[in-house]
Design a protein around this motif. Structure first.
Motif, PDB file in Angstrom:
ATOM      1  N   GLN A   1       4.919   9.827 -11.196  1.00  0.00           N
ATOM      2  CA  GLN A   1       3.710   9.409 -10.484  1.00  0.00           C
ATOM      3  C   GLN A   1       2.453   9.929 -11.178  1.00  0.00           C
ATOM      4  O   GLN A   1       1.433   9.233 -11.230  1.00  0.00           O
ATOM      5  CB  GLN A   1       3.764   9.894  -9.035  1.00  0.00           C
ATOM      6  N   GLN A   2       2.544  11.151 -11.735  1.00  0.00           N
ATOM      7  CA  GLN A   2       1.401  11.686 -12.471  1.00  0.00           C
ATOM      8  C   GLN A   2       1.106  10.830 -13.696  1.00  0.00           C
ATOM      9  O   GLN A   2      -0.053  10.525 -13.999  1.00  0.00           O
ATOM     10  CB  GLN A   2       1.673  13.136 -12.887  1.00  0.00           C
ATOM     11  N   LEU A   3       2.164  10.416 -14.391  1.00  0.00           N
ATOM     12  CA  LEU A   3       1.967   9.555 -15.561  1.00  0.00           C
ATOM     13  C   LEU A   3       1.459   8.172 -15.142  1.00  0.00           C
ATOM     14  O   LEU A   3       0.648   7.557 -15.846  1.00  0.00           O
ATOM     15  CB  LEU A   3       3.279   9.437 -16.339  1.00  0.00           C
TER      16      LEU A   3
ATOM     17  N   PHE B   1       0.832  -1.211   0.000  1.00  0.00           N
ATOM     18  CA  PHE B   1       0.000   0.000   0.000  1.00  0.00           C
ATOM     19  C   PHE B   1       0.862   1.256   0.000  1.00  0.00           C
ATOM     20  O   PHE B   1       0.659   2.173  -0.805  1.00  0.00           O
ATOM     21  CB  PHE B   1      -0.927  -0.018   1.212  1.00  0.00           C
ATOM     22  N   PHE B   2       1.833   1.298   0.895  1.00  0.00           N
ATOM     23  CA  PHE B   2       2.632   2.508   1.016  1.00  0.00           C
ATOM     24  C   PHE B   2       3.712   2.611  -0.060  1.00  0.00           C
ATOM     25  O   PHE B   2       4.233   3.700  -0.312  1.00  0.00           O
ATOM     26  CB  PHE B   2       3.216   2.625   2.422  1.00  0.00           C
ATOM     27  N   ARG B   3       4.050   1.511  -0.698  1.00  0.00           N
ATOM     28  CA  ARG B   3       4.880   1.613  -1.897  1.00  0.00           C
ATOM     29  C   ARG B   3       4.095   2.332  -2.999  1.00  0.00           C
ATOM     30  O   ARG B   3       4.649   3.142  -3.737  1.00  0.00           O
ATOM     31  CB  ARG B   3       5.298   0.213  -2.372  1.00  0.00           C
ATOM     32  N   GLU B   4       2.809   2.022  -3.083  1.00  0.00           N
ATOM     33  CA  GLU B   4       1.956   2.693  -4.076  1.00  0.00           C
ATOM     34  C   GLU B   4       1.788   4.160  -3.718  1.00  0.00           C
ATOM     35  O   GLU B   4       1.905   5.051  -4.568  1.00  0.00           O
ATOM     36  CB  GLU B   4       0.593   2.003  -4.148  1.00  0.00           C
ATOM     37  N   TYR B   5       1.491   4.436  -2.449  1.00  0.00           N
ATOM     38  CA  TYR B   5       1.261   5.819  -2.009  1.00  0.00           C
ATOM     39  C   TYR B   5       2.512   6.354  -1.325  1.00  0.00           C
ATOM     40  O   TYR B   5       2.496   6.780  -0.176  1.00  0.00           O
ATOM     41  CB  TYR B   5       0.008   5.877  -1.127  1.00  0.00           C
ATOM     42  N   ASN B   6       3.610   6.323  -2.096  1.00  0.00           N
ATOM     43  CA  ASN B   6       4.894   6.812  -1.608  1.00  0.00           C
ATOM     44  C   ASN B   6       4.880   8.339  -1.548  1.00  0.00           C
ATOM     45  O   ASN B   6       3.873   8.982  -1.880  1.00  0.00           O
ATOM     46  CB  ASN B   6       6.021   6.285  -2.497  1.00  0.00           C
ATOM     47  N   ASN B   7       6.000   8.924  -1.144  1.00  0.00           N
ATOM     48  CA  ASN B   7       6.052  10.372  -0.952  1.00  0.00           C
ATOM     49  C   ASN B   7       5.690  11.149  -2.218  1.00  0.00           C
ATOM     50  O   ASN B   7       5.002  12.183  -2.155  1.00  0.00           O
ATOM     51  CB  ASN B   7       7.447  10.781  -0.496  1.00  0.00           C
ATOM     52  N   TYR B   8       6.131  10.667  -3.373  1.00  0.00           N
ATOM     53  CA  TYR B   8       5.886  11.391  -4.624  1.00  0.00           C
ATOM     54  C   TYR B   8       4.452  11.178  -5.108  1.00  0.00           C
ATOM     55  O   TYR B   8       3.841  12.097  -5.669  1.00  0.00           O
ATOM     56  CB  TYR B   8       6.894  10.938  -5.685  1.00  0.00           C
ATOM     57  N   MET B   9       3.926   9.972  -4.888  1.00  0.00           N
ATOM     58  CA  MET B   9       2.524   9.745  -5.233  1.00  0.00           C
ATOM     59  C   MET B   9       1.626  10.564  -4.314  1.00  0.00           C
ATOM     60  O   MET B   9       0.553  11.024  -4.730  1.00  0.00           O
ATOM     61  CB  MET B   9       2.172   8.263  -5.134  1.00  0.00           C
ATOM     62  N   LEU B  10       2.053  10.771  -3.081  1.00  0.00           N
ATOM     63  CA  LEU B  10       1.260  11.593  -2.165  1.00  0.00           C
ATOM     64  C   LEU B  10       1.206  13.039  -2.642  1.00  0.00           C
ATOM     65  O   LEU B  10       0.204  13.726  -2.439  1.00  0.00           O
ATOM     66  CB  LEU B  10       1.837  11.509  -0.751  1.00  0.00           C
TER      67      LEU B  10
ATOM     68  N   TYR C   1      -6.958  16.556 -14.598  1.00  0.00           N
ATOM     69  CA  TYR C   1      -6.306  17.599 -15.388  1.00  0.00           C
ATOM     70  C   TYR C   1      -5.380  18.425 -14.498  1.00  0.00           C
ATOM     71  O   TYR C   1      -4.291  18.837 -14.931  1.00  0.00           O
ATOM     72  CB  TYR C   1      -7.354  18.490 -16.048  1.00  0.00           C
ATOM     73  N   ALA C   2      -5.777  18.652 -13.243  1.00  0.00           N
ATOM     74  CA  ALA C   2      -4.935  19.413 -12.313  1.00  0.00           C
ATOM     75  C   ALA C   2      -3.597  18.706 -12.086  1.00  0.00           C
ATOM     76  O   ALA C   2      -2.542  19.348 -12.007  1.00  0.00           O
ATOM     77  CB  ALA C   2      -5.666  19.611 -10.984  1.00  0.00           C
ATOM     78  N   GLU C   3      -3.627  17.378 -11.973  1.00  0.00           N
ATOM     79  CA  GLU C   3      -2.379  16.611 -11.847  1.00  0.00           C
ATOM     80  C   GLU C   3      -1.480  16.866 -13.055  1.00  0.00           C
ATOM     81  O   GLU C   3      -0.273  17.127 -12.920  1.00  0.00           O
ATOM     82  CB  GLU C   3      -2.680  15.114 -11.773  1.00  0.00           C
ATOM     83  N   GLN C   4      -2.063  16.753 -14.215  1.00  0.00           N
ATOM     84  CA  GLN C   4      -1.342  16.954 -15.474  1.00  0.00           C
ATOM     85  C   GLN C   4      -0.770  18.368 -15.554  1.00  0.00           C
ATOM     86  O   GLN C   4       0.387  18.573 -15.958  1.00  0.00           O
ATOM     87  CB  GLN C   4      -2.322  16.694 -16.611  1.00  0.00           C
ATOM     88  N   LEU C   5      -1.562  19.361 -15.155  1.00  0.00           N
ATOM     89  CA  LEU C   5      -1.157  20.763 -15.214  1.00  0.00           C
ATOM     90  C   LEU C   5       0.051  21.026 -14.326  1.00  0.00           C
ATOM     91  O   LEU C   5       1.010  21.693 -14.731  1.00  0.00           O
ATOM     92  CB  LEU C   5      -2.331  21.645 -14.787  1.00  0.00           C
ATOM     93  N   MET C   6       0.025  20.494 -13.112  1.00  0.00           N
ATOM     94  CA  MET C   6       1.127  20.723 -12.180  1.00  0.00           C
ATOM     95  C   MET C   6       2.412  20.064 -12.694  1.00  0.00           C
ATOM     96  O   MET C   6       3.507  20.636 -12.599  1.00  0.00           O
ATOM     97  CB  MET C   6       0.761  20.200 -10.804  1.00  0.00           C
ATOM     98  N   ALA C   7       2.297  18.866 -13.227  1.00  0.00           N
ATOM     99  CA  ALA C   7       3.475  18.195 -13.780  1.00  0.00           C
ATOM    100  C   ALA C   7       4.007  18.954 -14.991  1.00  0.00           C
ATOM    101  O   ALA C   7       5.221  19.087 -15.174  1.00  0.00           O
ATOM    102  CB  ALA C   7       3.125  16.756 -14.156  1.00  0.00           C
ATOM    103  N   GLU C   8       3.100  19.451 -15.799  1.00  0.00           N
ATOM    104  CA  GLU C   8       3.468  20.240 -16.980  1.00  0.00           C
ATOM    105  C   GLU C   8       4.295  21.469 -16.579  1.00  0.00           C
ATOM    106  O   GLU C   8       5.228  21.866 -17.291  1.00  0.00           O
ATOM    107  CB  GLU C   8       2.185  20.664 -17.696  1.00  0.00           C
ATOM    108  N   LYS C   9       3.968  22.043 -15.440  1.00  0.00           N
ATOM    109  CA  LYS C   9       4.672  23.244 -14.966  1.00  0.00           C
ATOM    110  C   LYS C   9       5.912  22.907 -14.139  1.00  0.00           C
ATOM    111  O   LYS C   9       6.567  23.799 -13.611  1.00  0.00           O
ATOM    112  CB  LYS C   9       3.715  24.112 -14.139  1.00  0.00           C
ATOM    113  N   GLY C  10       6.219  21.612 -13.999  1.00  0.00           N
ATOM    114  CA  GLY C  10       7.463  21.219 -13.340  1.00  0.00           C
ATOM    115  C   GLY C  10       7.362  20.931 -11.864  1.00  0.00           C
ATOM    116  O   GLY C  10       8.393  20.764 -11.194  1.00  0.00           O
TER     117      GLY C  10
END
Length: 569
Positions: free
Chosen positions: A461-463, A390-399, A443-452
């Motif tokens: 994690q977004q992908l 579970f926590f491998r899936e919801y690691n720090n970056y996925m969080l 879309y918000a996830e995608q937008l934030m990743a797009e902006k770095g």
């Protein structure tokens, strides 16, 4: 003989006089329906922020089902007498939303008939929790209303016993789990609220005991009577699935088009993910990545999974992530950030068993109230291996990514802005589009990743989450219409989506329990991206991002098809 000018003026005046008349008729009809509907569904009214019926539970009898069908047919027929072309813009959209939802609810009553096979229909946890979660009124007043609702629990459960026939096993198993959460909430968690109003303890105690006794007897009935005969098929089948999908999405996407687009996007997203993983692979392992796309992606994801929280640290870490995401959104002027508070909480036990996290926003009719970003800890009966998964899936970056989705600039932000929308009726507030809501959050996830945001680690994690929403749409329809097995779904999620076993197992359950809902993410995301493309085509590729996003979010939460119309694109 009348001149052409005289005829033109006569027609124009007639049209001008007709429009307000049709608007008045529609608003009267819509408001009458809302009044009748909320009175019939008091728990829903509480959730929306209308507290006139907080002292009541709904009527779950078969007589009430018939009354509900009669009400819906009556308003559907009356709505058809109104000329939608004569309505103003806001009412014209709300007319379509009301018509769509009247048909959707009749489909629920007359075709799906979940009151016969889904024991979760009778989960009263939300009716209790909704009165103690937010300080919308003095605690004593809320507790007195809660006491009245507790009195009604035995009757609800008796109707459940009479109405339920042969549920699917997975639905009954989930109801058993959630019923235990309800018992714990009433038996134990209410204490901290009653401690603040000690004068109510004596009158509360017998009511609590009666409610708990009824729930315990109901739990025994679920386990010993209903579960052994829960042999219904959780799969909807093609015909019902198509109808439900149409009502859930309120979109022009067909089942076949969703599958075709999703399978193509799956490969494209894997390719982008491989490109992103290559730069991290060399950083982590000191060598160039191999040509084995899946091996490279999996190796990088495994490395990222080493940085992870646990049950004791996940809430505090989510609070840090929320602060960081909020500051980034403001700094990059992506969208206007509302001032309403948001609070991270541990998911109440009665709501566990379906999703890992959710955003619990105050109802659109609520005058005040805070938003909860709820995270579910791992159940006590999980093995250490399952907890680690579970926590491998919801690691720090996925969080990071999860917090973007559930809070800023995702659900919390969008729903807070949505609640500011005002129209002549509350139709758009009551019947919000899950397709738009989930579409914006992804879309918000995608937008934030797009902006770095968070660098390539968070982009990975977004992908991965994008792969998840794509696979959600695939398994949603294949499970319910094409006989996809649990093993086939698990293989797709783990081998093509790189999900941990625990996440995939939970998603299998969710897909079985919530047919068509999992498709809202992918379809909504596709339609929100189409809105952006349309806006940039109209206003230029250098359109101001905050202005564009504020415009998208300015109409409440209608289906994307209506936002497209309202934006004029």
């Amino acid at each position: 003989m009348k001149s052409l000018f005289t005829i033109f003026v006569t027609v124009l005046l007639a049209a001008c006089s007709q429009a307000p008349a049709e608007d008045t008729r529609f608003e009267k009809l819509a408001n009458q329906f809302i009044e009748a509907f909320l009175e019939m569904h008091p728990e829903w009214a509480t959730g929306l922020g209308d507290h006139r019926y907080d002292h009541r539970l709904g009527d779950y009898s078969l007589d009430s089902v018939e009354k509900g069908k009669t009400l819906l047919h009556s308003y559907r027929d009356s709505l058809k007498t109104i000329d939608a072309t004569g309505l103003n813009e806001a009412n014209r959209i709300d007319y379509q939303i009301l018509a769509h939802n009247l048909e959707a609810m009749l489909f629920q009553y007359e075709v799906l008939r979940e009151y016969e096979w889904n024991p979760r229909v009778y989960n009263i946890g939300g009716a209790v929790y909704g009165l103690i979660a937010r300080d919308f009124a003095p605690l004593k007043e809320r507790l007195l209303n809660l006491k009245e609702r507790l009195k009604g629990i035995p009757e609800v459960l008796e109707h459940a016993k009479k109405n339920l026939k042969n549920p699917p096993k997975i639905h009954t198993e989930t109801a058993i789990l959630q019923n235990k959460g309800n018992i714990n909430m009433i038996e134990s968690e209410l204490d901290r609220f009653l401690d603040e109003v000690p004068e109510l303890k004596d009158e509360f105690q017998p009511v609590r005991e009666q409610a708990v006794a009824a729930l315990e007897a109901y739990g025994k009935w679920l386990e010993e009577d209903l579960l052994p005969r829960s042999d219904g098929d959780f799969r909807l089948g093609d015909e019902k699935y198509r109808q439900k999908l149409k009502f859930t999405l309120e979109s022009d996407f067909s089942k076949e088009e969703i599958l075709q687009r999703a399978e193509a996007d799956l490969r494209e997203t894997q390719n982008v993910m491989h490109q992103t993983a290559q730069e991290l692979y060399k950083q982590y392992f000191g060598t160039d990545a191999t040509d084995d796309k899946k091996q490279v992606i999996k190796a990088v994801l495994d490395k990222l999974a080493e940085d992870r929280p646990d049950n004791e640290t996940i809430v505090a870490l989510a609070e840090e992530k929320l602060q960081t995401a909020t500051e980034f959104t403001a700094e990059h002027k992506l969208v206007t950030i509302p001032n309403e508070p948001v609070k991270i909480i541990v998911m109440p036990e009665f709501q566990r068993g379906v999703a890992v996290a959710y955003c619990d926003s105050p109802g659109p009719l609520e005058e005040k109230g805070e938003t909860f970003y709820a995270i579910s800890p791992t159940p006590e009966n999980w093995t250490p291996e399952r907890v680690t998964s579970f926590f491998r899936e919801y690691n720090n970056y996925m969080l990071d990514n999860l917090t973007i989705h559930e809070a800023v600039p995702g659900h919390y932000l969008q729903l807070a802005l949505s609640n500011k929308f005002k129209a002549p009726t509350s139709i758009r507030s009551i019947f919000q589009s899950g397709t738009f809501i989930e579409g914006w959050a992804t879309y918000a996830e995608q937008l934030m990743a797009e902006k770095g945001y968070g660098g390539p680690q968070v982009k990975m994690q977004q992908l991965k989450m994008r792969l998840r929403l794509i696979i959600n749409a695939i398994i949603d329809q294949k499970i319910h219409t094409a006989g996809m097995t649990e093993q086939q779904a698990m293989d797709l999620m783990m081998n093509e989506g790189f999900q941990e076993e625990g996440e995939a197992a939970g998603k299998w359950r969710r897909a079985c329990l919530t047919s068509t809902q999992l498709s809202t993410y992918y379809v909504g995301n596709s339609e929100i991206n189409d809105l952006r493309k349309g806006y940039e085509t109209k206003h230029g590729s250098n359109a101001v991002m905050q202005k564009m996003h504020d415009a998208m979010l300015s109409f409440g939460s209608p289906a994307p098809r209506y936002v497209k119309e309202l934006l004029g694109i």
